[in-house]
Scaffold this motif. Structure first.
Motif, PDB file in Angstrom:
ATOM      1  N   LEU A   1      19.673 -95.917 -82.136  1.00 30.67           N
ATOM      2  CA  LEU A   1      20.028 -96.364 -80.791  1.00 30.67           C
ATOM      3  C   LEU A   1      18.818 -96.970 -80.096  1.00 30.67           C
ATOM      4  O   LEU A   1      18.899 -98.027 -79.464  1.00 30.67           O
ATOM      5  CB  LEU A   1      20.556 -95.199 -79.955  1.00 30.67           C
ATOM      6  CG  LEU A   1      21.777 -94.502 -80.512  1.00 30.67           C
ATOM      7  CD1 LEU A   1      22.257 -93.430 -79.544  1.00 30.67           C
ATOM      8  CD2 LEU A   1      22.876 -95.504 -80.782  1.00 30.67           C
TER       9      LEU A   1
ATOM     10  N   ALA B   1      18.651-100.757 -78.911  1.00 32.47           N
ATOM     11  CA  ALA B   1      18.479-101.050 -77.488  1.00 32.47           C
ATOM     12  C   ALA B   1      17.209-101.865 -77.254  1.00 32.47           C
ATOM     13  O   ALA B   1      17.212-102.869 -76.534  1.00 32.47           O
ATOM     14  CB  ALA B   1      18.417 -99.739 -76.697  1.00 32.47           C
TER      15      ALA B   1
ATOM     16  N   GLN C   1      17.184-105.888 -76.174  1.00 37.81           N
ATOM     17  CA  GLN C   1      16.628-106.409 -74.929  1.00 37.81           C
ATOM     18  C   GLN C   1      15.700-107.583 -75.181  1.00 37.81           C
ATOM     19  O   GLN C   1      15.661-108.541 -74.427  1.00 37.81           O
ATOM     20  CB  GLN C   1      15.854-105.305 -74.199  1.00 37.81           C
ATOM     21  CG  GLN C   1      16.759-104.439 -73.353  1.00 37.81           C
ATOM     22  CD  GLN C   1      16.145-103.095 -73.046  1.00 37.81           C
ATOM     23  OE1 GLN C   1      14.979-102.854 -73.357  1.00 37.81           O
ATOM     24  NE2 GLN C   1      16.913-102.233 -72.441  1.00 37.81           N
TER      25      GLN C   1
ATOM     26  N   ARG D   1      13.356 -90.238 -70.982  1.00 43.54           N
ATOM     27  CA  ARG D   1      14.228 -90.676 -72.087  1.00 43.54           C
ATOM     28  C   ARG D   1      14.065 -89.748 -73.290  1.00 43.54           C
ATOM     29  O   ARG D   1      15.035 -89.420 -73.965  1.00 43.54           O
ATOM     30  CB  ARG D   1      13.886 -92.111 -72.475  1.00 43.54           C
ATOM     31  CG  ARG D   1      14.129 -93.095 -71.363  1.00 43.54           C
ATOM     32  CD  ARG D   1      14.993 -94.258 -71.832  1.00 43.54           C
ATOM     33  NE  ARG D   1      15.449 -95.027 -70.687  1.00 43.54           N
ATOM     34  CZ  ARG D   1      15.013 -96.247 -70.386  1.00 43.54           C
ATOM     35  NH1 ARG D   1      14.137 -96.841 -71.172  1.00 43.54           N
ATOM     36  NH2 ARG D   1      15.477 -96.878 -69.337  1.00 43.54           N
TER      37      ARG D   1
ATOM     38  N   MET E   1      28.180 -96.496 -81.606  1.00 38.61           N
ATOM     39  CA  MET E   1      27.268 -96.483 -80.458  1.00 38.61           C
ATOM     40  C   MET E   1      26.484 -97.789 -80.342  1.00 38.61           C
ATOM     41  O   MET E   1      26.263 -98.313 -79.260  1.00 38.61           O
ATOM     42  CB  MET E   1      26.258 -95.351 -80.655  1.00 38.61           C
ATOM     43  CG  MET E   1      26.349 -94.164 -79.761  1.00 38.61           C
ATOM     44  SD  MET E   1      26.932 -94.391 -78.128  1.00 38.61           S
ATOM     45  CE  MET E   1      25.734 -93.432 -77.265  1.00 38.61           C
ATOM     46  N   ASN E   2      26.027 -98.312 -81.499  1.00 41.91           N
ATOM     47  CA  ASN E   2      25.231 -99.541 -81.457  1.00 41.91           C
ATOM     48  C   ASN E   2      26.036-100.703 -80.887  1.00 41.91           C
ATOM     49  O   ASN E   2      25.491-101.562 -80.187  1.00 41.91           O
ATOM     50  CB  ASN E   2      24.748 -99.906 -82.869  1.00 41.91           C
ATOM     51  CG  ASN E   2      23.559 -99.060 -83.287  1.00 41.91           C
ATOM     52  OD1 ASN E   2      23.271 -98.042 -82.652  1.00 41.91           O
ATOM     53  ND2 ASN E   2      22.879 -99.465 -84.329  1.00 41.91           N
TER      54      ASN E   2
ATOM     55  N   TYR F   1      28.302-100.589 -78.575  1.00 45.01           N
ATOM     56  CA  TYR F   1      28.306-100.436 -77.113  1.00 45.01           C
ATOM     57  C   TYR F   1      27.002-100.931 -76.510  1.00 45.01           C
ATOM     58  O   TYR F   1      26.965-101.689 -75.564  1.00 45.01           O
ATOM     59  CB  TYR F   1      28.444 -98.962 -76.724  1.00 45.01           C
ATOM     60  CG  TYR F   1      29.846 -98.474 -76.682  1.00 45.01           C
ATOM     61  CD1 TYR F   1      30.749 -98.967 -75.735  1.00 45.01           C
ATOM     62  CD2 TYR F   1      30.284 -97.508 -77.566  1.00 45.01           C
ATOM     63  CE1 TYR F   1      32.038 -98.495 -75.700  1.00 45.01           C
ATOM     64  CE2 TYR F   1      31.582 -97.038 -77.537  1.00 45.01           C
ATOM     65  CZ  TYR F   1      32.457 -97.531 -76.600  1.00 45.01           C
ATOM     66  OH  TYR F   1      33.722 -97.079 -76.554  1.00 45.01           O
ATOM     67  N   ILE F   2      25.918-100.429 -77.101  1.00 44.43           N
ATOM     68  CA  ILE F   2      24.605-100.702 -76.514  1.00 44.43           C
ATOM     69  C   ILE F   2      24.324-102.198 -76.506  1.00 44.43           C
ATOM     70  O   ILE F   2      23.908-102.768 -75.500  1.00 44.43           O
ATOM     71  CB  ILE F   2      23.517 -99.951 -77.318  1.00 44.43           C
ATOM     72  CG1 ILE F   2      23.640 -98.465 -77.010  1.00 44.43           C
ATOM     73  CG2 ILE F   2      22.140-100.472 -76.991  1.00 44.43           C
ATOM     74  CD1 ILE F   2      22.529 -97.643 -77.556  1.00 44.43           C
TER      75      ILE F   2
ATOM     76  N   LYS G   1      26.760-104.276 -74.260  1.00 42.92           N
ATOM     77  CA  LYS G   1      26.475-104.119 -72.842  1.00 42.92           C
ATOM     78  C   LYS G   1      25.344-105.046 -72.409  1.00 42.92           C
ATOM     79  O   LYS G   1      25.319-105.520 -71.278  1.00 42.92           O
ATOM     80  CB  LYS G   1      26.066-102.657 -72.595  1.00 42.92           C
ATOM     81  CG  LYS G   1      26.414-102.171 -71.222  1.00 42.92           C
ATOM     82  CD  LYS G   1      26.225-100.680 -71.181  1.00 42.92           C
ATOM     83  CE  LYS G   1      26.313-100.202 -69.769  1.00 42.92           C
ATOM     84  NZ  LYS G   1      25.935 -98.796 -69.670  1.00 42.92           N
TER      85      LYS G   1
ATOM     86  N   ALA H   1      29.499 -93.367 -73.744  1.00 42.73           N
ATOM     87  CA  ALA H   1      28.751 -94.610 -73.646  1.00 42.73           C
ATOM     88  C   ALA H   1      27.648 -94.408 -72.617  1.00 42.73           C
ATOM     89  O   ALA H   1      27.788 -93.601 -71.702  1.00 42.73           O
ATOM     90  CB  ALA H   1      29.677 -95.739 -73.222  1.00 42.73           C
ATOM     91  N   PRO H   2      26.521 -95.107 -72.752  1.00 44.27           N
ATOM     92  CA  PRO H   2      25.401 -94.896 -71.826  1.00 44.27           C
ATOM     93  C   PRO H   2      25.836 -95.140 -70.377  1.00 44.27           C
ATOM     94  O   PRO H   2      26.591 -96.055 -70.097  1.00 44.27           O
ATOM     95  CB  PRO H   2      24.384 -95.937 -72.258  1.00 44.27           C
ATOM     96  CG  PRO H   2      24.833 -96.444 -73.570  1.00 44.27           C
ATOM     97  CD  PRO H   2      26.262 -96.144 -73.737  1.00 44.27           C
TER      98      PRO H   2
ATOM     99  N   GLU I   1      24.336 -86.173 -70.039  1.00 48.99           N
ATOM    100  CA  GLU I   1      24.098 -86.928 -71.272  1.00 48.99           C
ATOM    101  C   GLU I   1      24.410 -86.130 -72.541  1.00 48.99           C
ATOM    102  O   GLU I   1      24.189 -86.625 -73.638  1.00 48.99           O
ATOM    103  CB  GLU I   1      22.646 -87.414 -71.326  1.00 48.99           C
ATOM    104  CG  GLU I   1      22.296 -88.472 -70.302  1.00 48.99           C
ATOM    105  CD  GLU I   1      22.735 -89.874 -70.728  1.00 48.99           C
ATOM    106  OE1 GLU I   1      23.372 -90.007 -71.780  1.00 48.99           O
ATOM    107  OE2 GLU I   1      22.415 -90.827 -69.996  1.00 48.99           O
TER     108      GLU I   1
END
Ligand code: NA
Ligand code: NA
Lengths: 443, 319, 174
Positions: A120, A124, A128, A279, A392-393, A395-396, A399, C3-4, C82
């Motif tokens: 993730l 992410a 970016q 984080r 998950m990837n 989504y990230i 987004k 989701a985040p 989270e």
């Protein structure tokens, strides 16, 4: 009621709790408690005393300290601009090819993966950096987002890798051996992704237009900027494989190194330091809560003798070992549709591992078998991160790409998934591929 | 008839000699003698959760009914029994185990009042297994990085001039092959399961009948409540198969494993050397502060350790 | 799996804000401890390589540090909602029903954490009585175990706060 029945009922109860939005770790904790109490005929003592040392015994595990250290290292690396440098360095060399910038982002992902243990975080961070540039240079939203979602998994496919640490802790396997075994499959994964990009742009040239060619001066400058990453990677790799550092120590050095780079380049000031810690705290706590629940669940299941009996049954069932393996990998892929990768590991490894260890595969030794299965599990867990509906990837990355519909991203990863499946088949048929580096020092 | 299931937990894999050659046969005897009223379930490799240090709590609290563990895992909890881990006390598993059982009966019963104690034994003593160079004189100890497995073992390594390193046994072989440590101070019985014969070439040990630089005490404990609640006839079966008889079986099995390890090492071309009398004497002298420090630790807790150390040495040298 | 989320998308009530600040303090302390352990590892490895002199008991120090720091991360992760969940099967439910389930989940989390805080305190007490110390440095083992208790207890309080938050209309609508 026999122990097996109680174990199975407890497992079913847990799945129901999970489906009802109960935190995964707490669903495991509750089901584990239930199995404990029923197995002890309602006597609270054994359960209460198991809880006495649950938190401390589990949280103070030396090997697990690799996980937060990895997270911290990835955070520092991002603030130090290492992700951008990696993308630029690759882009300056091959950006002028058709699809070259997409390939550059895959290369940058494997480079970042060498200092990050999380898929993730890799997706992410690289998303970016690379996504805006890919879209601005005219890459199709589908190819750009799919490339990054798939390549983000290189963060766990090349060491350091959090899922491998978890597997090592659950099976008492050597982290060093598992990391070594992951290297060649990780490089094969990269080659697969590059090939997929190549095929896509040859069939649809508009999906990945060529960029302007960089001058040699620009190229050389860009390569110099990634020297710190290369240096850190060498420290970690040489440290662990060369044996002068434990995985925890090597990751500590990596975290200190990335922290220093980020300090020097000015990317790490107080606000960024705080963000890095927050984080890291979130990523660590979400893993460790599942860990606590899984520990109680696994003690409960052991008490019910379910894993032992299951392994015994499979061993004497006469089923072909490769068929059993295929079923197990299939279950992982199905679970990956709805569940987080790490939670899935905690849930299943204690049950499937004894099954695999009880079977014969190509006459492999116990250690070889356990390392090989670890790499296979890593591969299927990784697939769960990119396949719809709950990758998950996806989504990230989606987004980050405003204006690219989720459907496009989901369709885009399909060819990448095909390369993942092909790689798994390859590794199932040829255990020597992952084991090559593991055996090397003894040759 | 009342059915009893004994949950037996320990820290080694199911294939370990202690389970296969001591506890499994013991369970078979229990089952036969009780007409099937006592059966066992094994939970090897910490399957009930936690770390080896918690086995004593697991049996005390009834999470497990019987555990095999080392008092040294819970450092400071059983100070008196530690006398057998002092440098140069234990010479072999059979005599050492018998001695530690007698010592327990005479001097350490109070420490274990919360348990039903089934047996005590020792690993037979810890030899020095090294990869690059052998250890034959006190100077050879200088800077030697050795994995030590007990508190007093680590202190002994330090007193002799080496650097003790703590690590789980599962990492030891790899650590030696890669030069993280130079070797291990460990019992012979570890050599084969950990494949130490493949990564170390030099093995230094005392001459036959002489004491080893260090040793590990191990014990078999039963939940007291579980035992008390057994009917008298089943209690009698447990009593007659444990205590000194189980201690002697454990001692004999460990000596046999140690002898087997010697054969494996010889077959793979390893060098086994005995300490020269001068070397042994020099090491005893150099390690004297370990005992002095142990006495002080006990004194801090209001225990006079001198007679205890003396009793341990006397019992261990009685054949 | 969730989701985040965007942090702080809903303004927190006063007492929730205070809990968030407190959980931030815990997280930062844990982070500082981890950074200190990075330093310890490096000193130990350099000492071992150059002078055959690792930091005495480096592994047991690291283990204690990991345990204490990891527990200190729990409250913050809880306040930020989270923790890992499976959301797939409940996506079709009404927001009200989902909020209800989330409240239940948080109550269960609070119960588990309170239980662990209590049992860890009992364990610390028992280790204190038994006088157990670490192998290399003779550090009393009850101390690191006791250090977990405040973190676990705060996590329980934070998850109760989250449960209440789930039941207020503001969050349920988000
Ligand atoms: Na990685
Ligand atoms: Na998924």
């Amino acid at each position: 009621m026999s122990g097996i029945t109680i174990g199975l009922a407890g497992f079913g109860f847990m799945l129901v709790l999970m489906a009802l939005r109960i935190h995964i770790g707490i669903a495991m904790f509750t089901a584990g408690s239930a199995i404990y109490l029923v197995m002890n005929q309602g006597n609270l003592n054994a359960w209460l005393f198991t809880l006495n040392d649950l938190a401390y015994a589990r949280l103070s595990n030396y090997n697990l300290s690799v996980i937060p250290l990895c997270m911290l290292m990835g955070q520092f690396a991002t603030h130090g601009g290492l992700s951008r440098s990696l993308f630029r360095a690759a882009g300056s060399l091959i950006g002028h090819w058709r699809g070259g910038l997409a390939m550059s982002s895959s290369l940058a992902c494997i480079g970042f993966g060498a200092i990050s243990g999380s898929s993730l975080a890799t997706a992410a961070t690289m998303g970016q950096v690379a996504l805006p540039e890919l879209l601005q240079k005219g890459y199709s939203g589908r190819l750009a987002t799919a490339t990054l979602a798939a390549s983000g998994t290189l963060g766990i496919l090349v060491p350091p890798s959090v899922p491998l640490v978890v597997y090592a802790v659950l099976t008492q396997e050597s982290i060093g051996k598992l990391f070594a075994a992951a290297v060649i499959p990780g490089i094969i994964a990269l080659c697969g992704y590059l090939l997929v990009i190549r095929i896509i742009v040859s069939r649809d040239p508009d999906a990945g237009p060529a960029s302007a060619k960089a001058s040699w001066r620009e190229r050389i400058e860009a390569q110099f900027r990634v020297l710190p990453v290369v240096g850190l990677f060498l420290v970690i790799v040489v440290g662990i494989y060369g044996g002068w550092a434990s995985p925890t120590e090597a990751t500590s050095i990596g975290a200190a190194g990335t922290g220093l780079i980020a300090l020097v380049t000015g990317g790490l000031r107080l606000p960024q330091l705080l963000t890095s810690i927050y984080r890291t705290a979130i990523a660590t706590a979400m893993i460790f809560l599942v860990l606590l629940g899984a520990d109680l669940l696994n003690s409960g299941l052991a008490l019910s003798q379910l894993p032992v009996e299951l392994a015994d049954w499979v061993k004497h069932s006469g089923l072909p070992p490769l068929l059993v393996l295929a079923c197990i990998l299939g279950i992982y892929i199905l679970l990956g549709c709805v569940m987080d990768s790490l939670a899935m590991l905690f849930l299943t490894v204690p049950i499937f591992y004894p099954v695999i260890m009880g079977l014969d595969f190509y006459g492999m030794s116990a250690t070889d078998k356990s390392v090989w299965f670890g790499i296979l599990v890593l591969m299927v867990v990784e697939i769960g991160l990119v396949h719809p509906p709950v990758g998950m990837n996806l989504y990230i990355i989606n987004k980050l790409a405003k204006g690219v519909p989720m459907r496009e991203t989901a369709l885009g990863v399909m060819p990448f998934l095909a390369s993942d499946f092909a790689r798994i088949v390859l590794l199932v048929l040829f255990p020597a591929i992952p084991l090559f580096l593991v055996r090397l020092p003894h040759a | 008839a009342q059915e009893v299931v004994l949950k037996i937990a320990h820290f080694l894999p199911a294939g370990a000699p202690a389970q296969q050659k001591v506890f499994q046969p013991w369970c078979d005897t229990l089952k036969a003698d009780s007409g099937g009223r006592i059966t066992c379930q094994f939970y090897p490799a910490m399957q009930l959760g936690g770390t080896p240090a918690q086995l004593v709590d697991q049996v005390r609290n009834g999470v497990a009914d019987v555990v095999w563990t080392a008092p040294g895992y819970s450092t400071g909890r059983f100070p008196r029994i530690e006398a057998f881990e002092l440098p140069f006390v234990v010479a072999d598993a059979a005599s050492g185990s018998r001695a530690v059982w007698q010592y327990y009966k005479a001097h350490a019963e109070a420490e274990f009042a919360a348990f039903k104690v089934l047996a005590f034994h020792v690993d037979g003593g810890q030899a020095i297994h090294t990869a690059g160079r052998g250890v034959a004189k006190v100077e050879d100890w200088k800077g030697l990085k050795l994995r030590a497995s007990t508190r007093l073992g680590a202190k002994t390594v330090m007193a002799l001039g080496g650097a003790p390193v703590a690590m789980p046994p599962s990492q030891l072989t790899e650590a030696i092959s890669k030069g993280v440590v130079d070797g291990a101070m460990g019992s012979w019985e570890l050599v084969v399961p950990l494949k130490l014969d493949e990564v170390t070439r030099y093995h230094a040990q005392p001459r036959k009948g002489e004491p080893y630089p260090s040793a590990t005490v191990l014990m078999v404990l039963m939940n007291k409540d579980k035992y008390e609640k057994l009917p008298a006839d089943l209690k009698a079966i447990i009593d007659s198969t444990t205590g000194l008889p189980m201690t002697e079986t454990l001692g004999a099995v460990f000596d046999a494993e140690n002898a087997h390890a010697h054969e494996v090492v010889a077959a793979s071309g390893g060098t086994v050397t005995d300490f020269s009398p001068e070397f042994a004497a020099a090491m005893k002298e150099a390690s004297a502060p370990v005992e002095a420090e142990w006495l002080k630790t006990l004194a801090d807790r209001g225990i006079d350790g001198k007679p205890l150390a003396q009793a341990a040495r006397e019992l261990a040298t009685t054949k | 799996m969730s989701a985040p989320k965007e942090a702080g998308e809903v303004p927190l009530l006063g007492h929730s804000r205070a809990l968030l600040r407190l959980s931030e303090v815990f997280a930062l302390s844990g982070g500082a401890l981890f950074i200190a352990m990075v330093g310890l590892s490096i000193v130990s490895i350099v000492g071992r390589k150059l002078w055959s002199a690792p930091v005495n008991g480096d592994i047991e120090l690291l283990q204690m540090g990991t345990g204490i720091a990891a527990a200190a991360f729990f409250p913050y992760c809880t306040m930020k909602n989270e923790h890992l969940r499976v959301e797939f099967f409940t996506e079709g439910l009404s927001p009200r029903l989902r909020a209800g389930l989330d409240a239940l989940a948080n109550v269960m989390l609070a119960a588990a954490m309170a239980l662990l805080a209590w049992r860890s305190a009992v364990q610390a007490h028992e280790l204190h009585e038994a006088g157990e110390v670490t192998v290399m440095r003779n550090i009393a083992v009850w101390i690191p175990v006791a250090c977990l208790v405040p973190s676990l207890a705060l996590t329980a309080i934070c998850s109760l706060d989250r449960a209440v938050d789930c039941l207020t209309s503001r969050s349920a609508a988000s």
